[in-house]
Write an enzyme that holds these catalytic residues in place. Structure first.
Site, PDB file in Angstrom:
ATOM      1  N   CYS A   1      21.528  15.646  -1.034  1.00  0.00           N
ATOM      2  CA  CYS A   1      20.341  16.095  -1.782  1.00  0.00           C
ATOM      3  C   CYS A   1      20.048  17.583  -1.596  1.00  0.00           C
ATOM      4  O   CYS A   1      19.289  18.165  -2.368  1.00  0.00           O
ATOM      5  CB  CYS A   1      19.127  15.270  -1.385  1.00  0.00           C
ATOM      6  SG  CYS A   1      19.331  13.536  -1.773  1.00  0.00           S
TER       7      CYS A   1
ATOM      8  N   HIS B   1      13.036  19.311  -3.955  1.00  0.00           N
ATOM      9  CA  HIS B   1      13.885  18.144  -4.194  1.00  0.00           C
ATOM     10  C   HIS B   1      12.966  16.952  -4.449  1.00  0.00           C
ATOM     11  O   HIS B   1      11.943  16.788  -3.771  1.00  0.00           O
ATOM     12  CB  HIS B   1      14.781  17.898  -2.981  1.00  0.00           C
ATOM     13  CG  HIS B   1      15.500  16.582  -3.041  1.00  0.00           C
ATOM     14  ND1 HIS B   1      16.229  16.199  -4.145  1.00  0.00           N
ATOM     15  CD2 HIS B   1      15.584  15.557  -2.152  1.00  0.00           C
ATOM     16  CE1 HIS B   1      16.730  14.993  -3.925  1.00  0.00           C
ATOM     17  NE2 HIS B   1      16.350  14.579  -2.724  1.00  0.00           N
TER      18      HIS B   1
ATOM     19  N   ASN C   1      15.174  10.095  -7.746  1.00  0.00           N
ATOM     20  CA  ASN C   1      15.926  11.040  -6.916  1.00  0.00           C
ATOM     21  C   ASN C   1      17.342  11.171  -7.472  1.00  0.00           C
ATOM     22  O   ASN C   1      18.147  10.248  -7.359  1.00  0.00           O
ATOM     23  CB  ASN C   1      15.949  10.513  -5.472  1.00  0.00           C
ATOM     24  CG  ASN C   1      16.701  11.432  -4.523  1.00  0.00           C
ATOM     25  OD1 ASN C   1      17.379  12.364  -4.945  1.00  0.00           O
ATOM     26  ND2 ASN C   1      16.590  11.153  -3.236  1.00  0.00           N
TER      27      ASN C   1
HETATM   28  N1  ACO Z   1      10.029  -3.205  -2.969  1.00  0.00           N
HETATM   29  C1  ACO Z   1       9.196  -3.903  -2.166  1.00  0.00           C
HETATM   30  N2  ACO Z   1       9.236  -3.803  -0.827  1.00  0.00           N
HETATM   31  C2  ACO Z   1      10.135  -2.954  -0.299  1.00  0.00           C
HETATM   32  C3  ACO Z   1      11.022  -2.218  -1.077  1.00  0.00           C
HETATM   33  C4  ACO Z   1      10.951  -2.369  -2.470  1.00  0.00           C
HETATM   34  N3  ACO Z   1      11.750  -1.689  -3.318  1.00  0.00           N
HETATM   35  N4  ACO Z   1      11.795  -1.461  -0.273  1.00  0.00           N
HETATM   36  C5  ACO Z   1      11.422  -1.723   0.979  1.00  0.00           C
HETATM   37  N5  ACO Z   1      10.421  -2.642   0.980  1.00  0.00           N
HETATM   38  C6  ACO Z   1       9.720  -3.216   2.111  1.00  0.00           C
HETATM   39  C7  ACO Z   1      10.489  -3.074   3.392  1.00  0.00           C
HETATM   40  O1  ACO Z   1      11.436  -4.127   3.499  1.00  0.00           O
HETATM   41  C8  ACO Z   1       9.400  -3.179   4.428  1.00  0.00           C
HETATM   42  O2  ACO Z   1       9.084  -4.543   4.601  1.00  0.00           O
HETATM   43  P1  ACO Z   1       8.864  -5.135   6.087  1.00  0.00           P
HETATM   44  O3  ACO Z   1       7.702  -4.346   6.639  1.00  0.00           O
HETATM   45  O4  ACO Z   1       8.560  -6.562   5.813  1.00  0.00           O
HETATM   46  O5  ACO Z   1      10.148  -4.887   6.795  1.00  0.00           O
HETATM   47  C9  ACO Z   1       8.190  -2.548   3.727  1.00  0.00           C
HETATM   48  O6  ACO Z   1       8.502  -2.511   2.331  1.00  0.00           O
HETATM   49  C10 ACO Z   1       7.833  -1.162   4.243  1.00  0.00           C
HETATM   50  O7  ACO Z   1       9.009  -0.359   4.258  1.00  0.00           O
HETATM   51  P2  ACO Z   1       8.952   1.134   4.787  1.00  0.00           P
HETATM   52  O8  ACO Z   1      10.345   1.627   4.884  1.00  0.00           O
HETATM   53  O9  ACO Z   1       8.089   1.216   5.990  1.00  0.00           O
HETATM   54  O10 ACO Z   1       8.149   1.871   3.600  1.00  0.00           O
HETATM   55  P3  ACO Z   1       7.886   3.406   3.441  1.00  0.00           P
HETATM   56  O11 ACO Z   1       6.453   3.608   3.217  1.00  0.00           O
HETATM   57  O12 ACO Z   1       8.551   4.216   4.499  1.00  0.00           O
HETATM   58  O13 ACO Z   1       8.622   3.748   2.062  1.00  0.00           O
HETATM   59  C11 ACO Z   1      10.691   4.733   1.309  1.00  0.00           C
HETATM   60  C12 ACO Z   1       9.995   3.520   1.929  1.00  0.00           C
HETATM   61  C13 ACO Z   1      10.136   4.941  -0.069  1.00  0.00           C
HETATM   62  C14 ACO Z   1      12.179   4.470   1.242  1.00  0.00           C
HETATM   63  C15 ACO Z   1      10.404   5.983   2.169  1.00  0.00           C
HETATM   64  O14 ACO Z   1      10.663   5.685   3.502  1.00  0.00           O
HETATM   65  C16 ACO Z   1      11.199   7.196   1.769  1.00  0.00           C
HETATM   66  O15 ACO Z   1      10.990   7.791   0.716  1.00  0.00           O
HETATM   67  N6  ACO Z   1      12.120   7.660   2.641  1.00  0.00           N
HETATM   68  C17 ACO Z   1      12.821   8.925   2.457  1.00  0.00           C
HETATM   69  C18 ACO Z   1      13.824   8.915   1.354  1.00  0.00           C
HETATM   70  C19 ACO Z   1      14.436  10.291   1.289  1.00  0.00           C
HETATM   71  O16 ACO Z   1      13.746  11.295   1.260  1.00  0.00           O
HETATM   72  N7  ACO Z   1      15.720  10.416   1.359  1.00  0.00           N
HETATM   73  C20 ACO Z   1      16.293  11.744   1.502  1.00  0.00           C
HETATM   74  C21 ACO Z   1      16.971  12.178   0.363  1.00  0.00           C
HETATM   75  S1  ACO Z   1      18.133  11.007  -0.184  1.00  0.00           S
HETATM   76  C22 ACO Z   1      19.717  11.664   0.083  1.00  0.00           C
HETATM   77  O17 ACO Z   1      19.931  12.638   0.726  1.00  0.00           O
HETATM   78  C23 ACO Z   1      20.853  10.839  -0.427  1.00  0.00           C
END
Ligand code: ACO
Length: 328
Positions: free
Chosen positions: A119, A255, A285
């Site tokens: 990214c 980004h 993304n």
């Molecule tokens: N729908 C419903 N529930 C979901 C989903 C979904 N699509 N995805 C995950 N959940 C659940 C999880 O299983 C978890 O359930 P649990 O508590 O029963 O285990 C719950 O939702 C909470 O998950 P978290 O990971 O704590 O949620 P968070 O608020 O952190 O959001 C997210 C998740 C959106 C992925 C976030 O962590 C994020 O944006 N992370 C960074 C992504 C990023 O910036 N990546 C870098 C660039 S990508 C690259 O370089 C390729």
């Protein structure tokens, strides 16, 4: 190539972008995995993403975005003397997407290569191209971020499949005595490789690649925390390097991984959200493509004007992170 170093800066002469026709909404994802529009929108800000057609590849997206950037820059493709493509999803192991793009554009002889920083790829590509221009090794560079991330997504994994989309963005940068790109800041720390990766490749576990099981795996909340912390820090680093303060910045072009990460960075810069270019809702993304696509959106709709100052910043797998301070 010229040895003339009279020009101090590289300047963005034109921007371009391309998104595949097919749109995948959150409602469609609801029918594929256990998720909801409400969850995706509230956690990420994403409402839809574009997905490449089966016979559409990273090179096709890169070519379309590049042609728009070339037209907007008012140059001829034959003026290009450097091509750098940022991609994690190249069409082939080799030749590089940049070489394939060079041929499509009927450009011959100039250096053409890919960079891979996921990214942060576009920031890396721009940093490299800027240094070519600043040293006089290039005068007119095409810098592209292009991805078909949908090809490395496990569409049964709700943790990742709701986040990504396909697309390409491009800029033409030219040598200039006026600013210009003031500075670029590139970083990486490979100790974090396991938190965000595709754990197979050509050299390791090729069977998975052959079976089409080479997918993105991500420890979402760890990545989230690191991204917020790191992007806040890099904003300060970028301003300090140029003796500038927050008030000097007109636009943040981040980004587009997650609206909450972007909002945290904007807060750190004390920039209101109206001064942030956002495409995450409509595009998701798109990895290396997201920053040039956002830049193109801001320039094409007239928000970003000549003479204004912008910060671009990104964070991604590696971990990699980087930024640039640019007078448009
Ligand atoms: N729908 C419903 N529930 C979901 C989903 C979904 N699509 N995805 C995950 N959940 C659940 C999880 O299983 C978890 O359930 P649990 O508590 O029963 O285990 C719950 O939702 C909470 O998950 P978290 O990971 O704590 O949620 P968070 O608020 O952190 O959001 C997210 C998740 C959106 C992925 C976030 O962590 C994020 O944006 N992370 C960074 C992504 C990023 O910036 N990546 C870098 C660039 S990508 C690259 O370089 C390729």
């Amino acid at each position: 190539m010229s040895g003339d170093t009279g020009s101090v800066y590289s300047r963005i002469a034109g921007t371009g972008g391309y998104l595949p026709e097919r749109i995948m909404t959150n409602a469609e994802l609801e029918s594929m995995v256990e998720t909801s529009d409400e969850w995706i929108t509230s956690r990420t800000g994403i409402t839809q993403r574009h997905i490449a057609a089966e016979d559409e590849f990273t090179l096709d997206l890169a070519e379309k975005a590049s042609r728009v950037a070339i037209a907007n820059a008012g140059i001829d493709a034959s003026d290009i003397d450097l091509i750098v493509v940022a991609t994690t999803t190249p069409d082939r192991v080799f030749p590089s997407t940049a070489c394939l793009l060079q041929s499509k554009l009927d450009v011959h002889g100039c250096p053409a290569f890919d960079v891979q920083a996921v990214c942060t790829g576009f920031v890396y590509a721009l940093g490299v191209a800027d240094k070519f221009v600043k040293t006089g090794a290039a005068k007119c560079a095409l810098v592209v971020g292009a991805e078909t991330f949908s090809r490395i997504i496990d569409w049964t994994d709700r943790n990742t499949c709701v986040l990504f989309g396909d697309g390409a963005g491009a800029v033409v940068i030219t040598a200039s005595e006026e600013p210009g790109i003031y500075s670029t800041h590139l970083h990486a720390d490979g100790d974090y490789a396991e938190l965000l990766h595709v754990p197979s490749g050509v050299s390791n576990n090729l069977a998975a690649v052959k079976d089409g099981r080479a997918y993105v795996e991500m420890a979402g909340s760890e990545v989230f925390k690191m991204a917020v912390k790191t992007l806040g820090r890099i904003a300060d680093e970028t301003l300090e390097a140029n003796g500038m303060v927050r008030d000097d910045v007109d636009w943040l072009v981040p980004h587009q991984a997650n609206l909450r990460i972007i909002a945290a960075t904007a807060k750190k810069l004390r920039l209101p959200m109206e001064k942030v270019i956002l495409t995450v809702a409509e595009q998701g993304n798109t990895s290396a493509a997201s920053i040039p696509l956002a830049l193109h959106a801001g320039v094409s709709d007239g928000r970003i004007k000549r003479g204004e100052t912008l910060i671009i910043e990104g964070f991604g797998g590696g971990f990699t992170w980087g930024s640039a301070l640019i007078e448009y």
